[in-house]
Design a protein around this motif. Structure first.
Motif, mmCIF file in Angstrom:
data_model
loop_
_atom_site.group_PDB
_atom_site.id
_atom_site.type_symbol
_atom_site.label_atom_id
_atom_site.label_comp_id
_atom_site.label_asym_id
_atom_site.label_seq_id
_atom_site.Cartn_x
_atom_site.Cartn_y
_atom_site.Cartn_z
ATOM 1 N N TRP A 10 -3.139 -13.955 -3.811
ATOM 2 C CA TRP A 10 -2.798 -12.427 -2.980
ATOM 3 C C TRP A 10 -1.029 -12.565 -4.067
ATOM 4 C CZ3 TRP A 10 0.554 -12.368 2.217
ATOM 5 C CH2 TRP A 10 0.557 -10.848 2.787
ATOM 6 N N PHE A 37 4.091 -3.724 -2.069
ATOM 7 C CA PHE A 37 3.582 -3.587 -0.671
ATOM 8 C C PHE A 37 4.793 -3.847 0.236
ATOM 9 C CE2 PHE A 37 1.169 -7.669 -1.010
ATOM 10 C CZ PHE A 37 2.446 -8.325 -0.245
ATOM 11 N N GLU A 41 3.758 -4.666 5.925
ATOM 12 C CA GLU A 41 2.158 -4.360 5.761
ATOM 13 C C GLU A 41 1.651 -6.160 5.193
ATOM 14 O OE1 GLU A 41 -1.167 -1.924 2.479
ATOM 15 O OE2 GLU A 41 0.990 -1.760 2.725
ATOM 16 N N ILE A 45 -1.468 -7.364 7.006
ATOM 17 C CA ILE A 45 -2.760 -8.140 6.442
ATOM 18 C C ILE A 45 -2.302 -9.939 6.083
ATOM 19 C CG2 ILE A 45 -2.598 -9.411 4.279
ATOM 20 C CD1 ILE A 45 -2.065 -6.887 3.189
ATOM 21 N N ILE A 267 -6.368 -10.775 -3.381
ATOM 22 C CA ILE A 267 -6.568 -9.135 -2.556
ATOM 23 C C ILE A 267 -5.053 -8.539 -3.838
ATOM 24 C CG2 ILE A 267 -5.039 -8.248 -0.665
ATOM 25 C CD1 ILE A 267 -5.142 -10.870 1.036
ATOM 26 N N ASP A 270 -2.575 -4.168 -4.152
ATOM 27 C CA ASP A 270 -2.720 -2.465 -3.331
ATOM 28 C C ASP A 270 -3.554 -2.213 -2.378
ATOM 29 O OD1 ASP A 270 -1.542 -0.505 -5.495
ATOM 30 O OD2 ASP A 270 -3.774 -1.087 -6.713
ATOM 31 N N GLY A 271 -4.107 -3.647 -2.148
ATOM 32 C CA GLY A 271 -4.806 -4.550 -0.679
ATOM 33 C C GLY A 271 -5.670 -4.150 -1.600
ATOM 34 N N ASN A 285 -10.718 -3.020 0.453
ATOM 35 C CA ASN A 285 -9.325 -2.085 0.885
ATOM 36 C C ASN A 285 -9.366 -2.738 2.560
ATOM 37 O OD1 ASN A 285 -6.927 -0.932 0.916
ATOM 38 N ND2 ASN A 285 -7.180 -0.936 -1.287
ATOM 39 N N LEU A 286 -7.605 -3.388 2.082
ATOM 40 C CA LEU A 286 -6.892 -3.747 3.445
ATOM 41 C C LEU A 286 -7.188 -2.621 3.798
ATOM 42 C CD1 LEU A 286 -6.157 -7.415 2.926
ATOM 43 C CD2 LEU A 286 -8.586 -6.872 3.733
ATOM 44 N N ARG A 287 -6.298 -1.678 3.419
ATOM 45 C CA ARG A 287 -5.474 -0.388 4.273
ATOM 46 C C ARG A 287 -7.224 0.786 5.067
ATOM 47 N NH1 ARG A 287 -1.699 0.680 -0.752
ATOM 48 N NH2 ARG A 287 -0.378 -1.063 -0.645
#
Length: 351
Positions: A10, A37, A41, A45, A267, A270-271, A285-287
């Motif tokens: 990560w 981030f 956030e 995650i 990850i 930026d996600g 993307n995790l967003r």
């Protein structure tokens, strides 16, 4: 093969105080367009990941210790049941940092050592004093009872130093030594002509096989060198030695070489979810999506798990299921992540 998320890198920041020649993310102290981030956030995650998996989570970067809240991120991850580790270049490690690592439950620290002397290591890291930082960090970890491993990356400029780097890693008290064969992504693209030749690559991995057979005091494994698992089987067969499946187990829990998008992923800050630390193509993307949705359903991950879709020598190779070739290296060199491993010299009988 069962595809469960076992190990997760990560990137909690892209900022770094070094300027290493092989950096996959081209990290600098100020990276435009890729801000850290927020802590909230980060917690979101981790909640998301914990809903379907409990992987080893390695806080990485950049240099993760540049984040003022790295310890809070680690502590939250520990509370979620993750085995939280951290990857640092060592230059920012102090006795206070060691105390915080112990307080928040860091299970393992990885340090990067690319030369047995300051001249070699500092040249590779583009920073005078980087070698001194590693030596000091290792000393502090020993004194504070913190387990650490050492990652070492090699190109033509330092490949002759490989045995010396191993000996130093052992002398420093590392629990494991991982030999990294460079994947040319990020700034690593600038050293394409410095990549170790396929022929030398093969000989280095054979040397590593002999090292692993005789070494009992420290765990040794090559990384980003999936054809090592083919070499182990070949050498053992030539000598009439028996190699049990369990002896092929990789540190992340698998029994094959390339595990990108199969048991591991990254990850980024930026996600984006990437197959591994050196594979600059996102699966999602995790967003926008959940981690489980990306892991289970992304087209990219599904393609990487379909070994019958591999091309060239990898597609014809009898060792494809225990090696797989480095998908990131294939992508970097050919532009096709399903293409053959470009730095493997083996020619399958069916090719």
């Amino acid at each position: 093969m069962e595809f469960k998320l076992k190990w997760l890198a990560w990137e909690i920041t892209r900022r770094c105080n070094l300027n290493c020649i092989h950096c996959r993310s081209s990290s600098e102290m100020e990276v435009a367009g890729h801000p850290d981030f927020s802590l909230s956030e980060g917690r979101r995650i981790m909640d998301d990941i914990a809903g379907f998996a409990k992987p080893v989570v390695v806080l990485s970067g950049g240099e993760p210790l540049l984040r003022s809240d790295w310890a809070e991120i680690a502590e939250y991850g520990t509370g979620k049941g993750f085995r939280v580790c951290i990857a640092t270049n060592g230059t920012l490690v102090t006795r206070q940092v060691c105390k915080e690592m112990k307080d928040v439950g860091i299970r393992m620290v990885s340090l990067s050592l690319d030369g047995s002397t300051a001249a070699i290591h500092d040249n590779f890291r583009n920073q005078p004093g980087a070698f001194e930082g590693i030596i000091n960090a290792a000393r502090l970890f020993r004194e504070e009872g913190i387990d650490f491993l050492i990652n070492s990356s090699f190109t033509k400029r330092n490949q002759q130093d490989i045995p010396n780097v191993f000996r130093l890693a052992k002398e420093l008290g590392a629990t494991a030594w991982y030999l990294f064969m460079i994947v040319p992504t990020g700034r690593g693209e600038d050293v394409m002509d410095e990549l170790i030749s396929p022929e030398d690559y093969e000989e280095i991995l054979k040397w590593h096989y002999e090292l692993e057979k005789r070494e009992s005091d420290i765990l040794v494994r090559p990384t980003c060198a999936p054809h090592y698992y083919r070499i182990r089987l070949q050498v053992a067969k030539e000598r009439g030695e028996r190699v049990e499946a369990r002896t092929l187990k990789f540190s992340t829990g698998g029994s094959k070489g390339c595990l990108a998008g199969q048991l591991i992923c990254l990850i980024n800050v930026d996600g984006d979810v990437l197959p591994c630390s050196y594979f600059p193509k996102a699966a999602g993307n995790l967003r926008e999506q959940s981690m489980q949705d990306i892991w289970d359903n992304s087209v990219l991950f599904q393609e990487l798990r379909d070994f019958s879709s591999y091309k060239g020598r990898c597609g014809a190779c009898e060792y494809v299921r225990i090696c797989g070739g480095c998908r990131a290296r294939a992508y970097a060199v050919t532009g096709d992540y399903l293409d053959e491993e470009p730095f493997c010299s083996y020619r399958p009988g069916r090719y």
